[in-house]
Design an enzyme around this catalytic site. Structure first.
Site, PDB file in Angstrom:
ATOM      1  N   VAL A  44     -18.668  16.825 -37.882  1.00 17.32           N
ATOM      2  CA  VAL A  44     -17.369  17.043 -38.514  1.00 17.32           C
ATOM      3  C   VAL A  44     -17.520  17.466 -39.968  1.00 17.32           C
ATOM      4  O   VAL A  44     -16.633  18.124 -40.537  1.00 17.32           O
ATOM      5  CB  VAL A  44     -16.517  15.753 -38.416  1.00 17.32           C
ATOM      6  CG1 VAL A  44     -17.131  14.624 -39.240  1.00 17.32           C
ATOM      7  CG2 VAL A  44     -15.082  15.996 -38.841  1.00 17.32           C
ATOM      8  N   LYS A  45     -18.650  17.165 -40.586  1.00 19.26           N
ATOM      9  CA  LYS A  45     -18.856  17.459 -41.998  1.00 19.26           C
ATOM     10  C   LYS A  45     -19.012  18.951 -42.280  1.00 19.26           C
ATOM     11  O   LYS A  45     -18.947  19.371 -43.438  1.00 19.26           O
ATOM     12  CB  LYS A  45     -20.070  16.692 -42.521  1.00 19.26           C
ATOM     13  CG  LYS A  45     -19.896  15.180 -42.510  1.00 19.26           C
ATOM     14  CD  LYS A  45     -18.778  14.723 -43.418  1.00 19.26           C
ATOM     15  CE  LYS A  45     -18.733  13.204 -43.544  1.00 19.26           C
ATOM     16  NZ  LYS A  45     -17.684  12.748 -44.470  1.00 19.26           N
TER      17      LYS A  45
END
Length: 331
Positions: A44-45
Site C-alpha cells: 500500500v505504501k
C-alpha cells in the site's frame, strides 16, 4: 492503448477488492480486503511514495530524468515504493531503516539499488531515531526529504485514489472502513474520501499493543502499553501529522495472536499471503463487524505480502520464542 500502464508510476493503484470468505461467513457481513500487495512495489505504501514524489515534482524540487535524490526514514515498505518510483524517473534514493526490521525488506531495498542506512532502534525523541536520521541526511546532502509521517501528500494520495476506488468498487455500499496506522495516511485520506460521499460511514483505527494511537482516539492522550511483532504500524509517543483532522469514529486494539490467526487462515484457507499488518486489519474488521451486526459491508487493507516476513512471522523459532502460535504446516 487502453489497459497499458506507461511505467511504475502508472501502475500504482486500481487494486481489486477481495471478499474474505471466512471473515464474512463468521460475521454475517461482507468483509472485503483491498489487495494492496498487488501494487508494483508490493504494498500500500506505493501510493504514499507516488503522492510524495509527485508533489516534489510539482514544487520543482525534482525533475524527471535529471539528477535528484530522495531520502526517507521507513520501516521498509515506503522505502521500497520510494526507491522504485525514483528509479523510474532517474533519481537516487537513500533509505534509513531500523536494523530490527525484517531481513527480507532490507535485502530487497538493497537489491533494487537503494542506498540503505541501517540504524539502531531509538525513541522518536532521540536524534538517532530513523526519522530524525533521515531528515539530517537529507539536509546534509541537499536532497528531498520524503517525510512520510508529516507530509500531507501521503494522505492526499489516498484521498484521491484509495477512497474513490473503494466507493466505486462497492457501488457506494460501504458501511465502514478500518485499518492500522503507521503514518496515518491510508486511514486519514481514505476516511476523508468516503465520508465526503457518505457521512455515516464508520472510520475505525486498528492498533496493535505497544502503540498509543488506540488510547489517543479513546481518551485524547497517547499512551502505549505492551508490545507487538507487527512492523510499520502503531506509534508509541507521537501522533503523525497525517492524522491531523482525520475523521476517526473509533479505535480497536488487536493482539498479535489475533492478527497471526488471520494471517495463517487467509493463507491456508483462502490462498492469500499477507503480512502482520494485514492480519491485524482483518482481525479489526471482524471485531467491527461483530459490533455493528450482520448485513454490513466493511472494507480493510491487505497491506503487503507475507513473503516480506518469512524470517519472522513465518519462522517457527521466532514465533515460539515469543509464545506466539505456529501454523500447523510449519510446526
Amino acid at each position: 492503448m487502453a489497459g497499458i500502464a506507461p511505467d511504475f508510476w502508472g501502475a500504482v493503484g486500481n487494486t481489486p477488492l477481495i471478499r474474505l470468505r471466512r471473515a464474512s461467513e463468521e460475521t454475517g457481513c461482507e468483509i472485503l480486503g483491498k489487495a494492496e500487495f498487488m501494487n508494483p512495489g508490493g504494498s500500500v505504501k506505493d501510493r504514499a511514495a507516488l503522492g510524495i514524489l509527485s508533489e516534489a515534482v510539482s514544487h520543482g524540487l525534482l525533475t524527471p530524468f535529471r539528477p535528484g535524490t530522495i531520502v526517507e526514514g521507513t520501516a521498509g515498505n515506503t522505502g521500497i515504493g520510494v526507491a522504485l518510483a525514483a528509479n523510474a524517473r532517474g533519481w537516487k534514493s537513500v533509505i534509513v531503516v531500523p536494523e530490527t526490521q525484517s531481513r527480507e525488506k532490507i535485502d530487497f531495498l538493497r537489491m533494487i539499488g537503494a542506498d540503505v542506512r541501517l540504524v539502531p532502534p531509538k525513541p522518536l525523541s532521540d536524534p538517532g531515531h530513523y526519522v530524525n536520521t533521515s531528515r539530517r541526511i537529507a539536509e546534509e546532502m541537499g536532497a528531498v526529504w520524503a517525510n512520510q509521517f508529516d507530509n500531507h501528500a501521503n494522505a492526499a494520495a489516498h484521498e484521491a485514489t484509495t477512497g474513490p476506488e473503494i466507493w466505486e468498487q462497492t457501488g457506494g455500499r460501504v458501511d465502514a472502513f478500518t485499518c492500522a496506522c503507521g503514518t496515518g495516511g491510508t486511514l486519514a485520506g481514505t476516511g476523508r474520501a468516503l465520508k465526503a460521499r457518505k457521512p455515516g460511514v464508520r472510520i475505525v483505527l486498528a492498533d496493535p499493543h505497544g502503540s498509543g494511537l488506540f488510547s489517543w482516539v479513546k481518551t485524547g492522550t497517547v499512551s502505549a502499553e505492551g508490545n507487538s511483532v507487527t512492523e510499520g504500524i502503531g506509534q508509541g509517543s507521537k501522533v503523525p501529522g497525517n492524522l491531523t483532522g482525520a475523521p476517526i469514529d473509533d479505535a480497536i486494539r488487536i493482539s498479535d495472536p489475533e492478527a497471526l490467526e488471520q494471517c495463517f487462515s487467509l493463507l491456508s484457507e483462502e490462498g492469500l499471503s499477507v503480512g502482520g499488518s494485514a492480519g491485524l486489519n482483518v482481525a479489526a474488521a471482524i471485531a467491527l463487524a461483530r459490533q455493528m451486526g450482520p448485513g454490513h459491508t466493511i472494507v480493510t487493507i491487505l497491506c503487503d505480502s507475507g513473503a516480506r516476513y518469512q524470517s519472522k512471522l513465518f519462522n517457527p523459532e521466532f514465533l515460539r520464542e515469543r509464545g506466539l502460535p505456529v501454523p500447523p504446516w510449519l510446526a
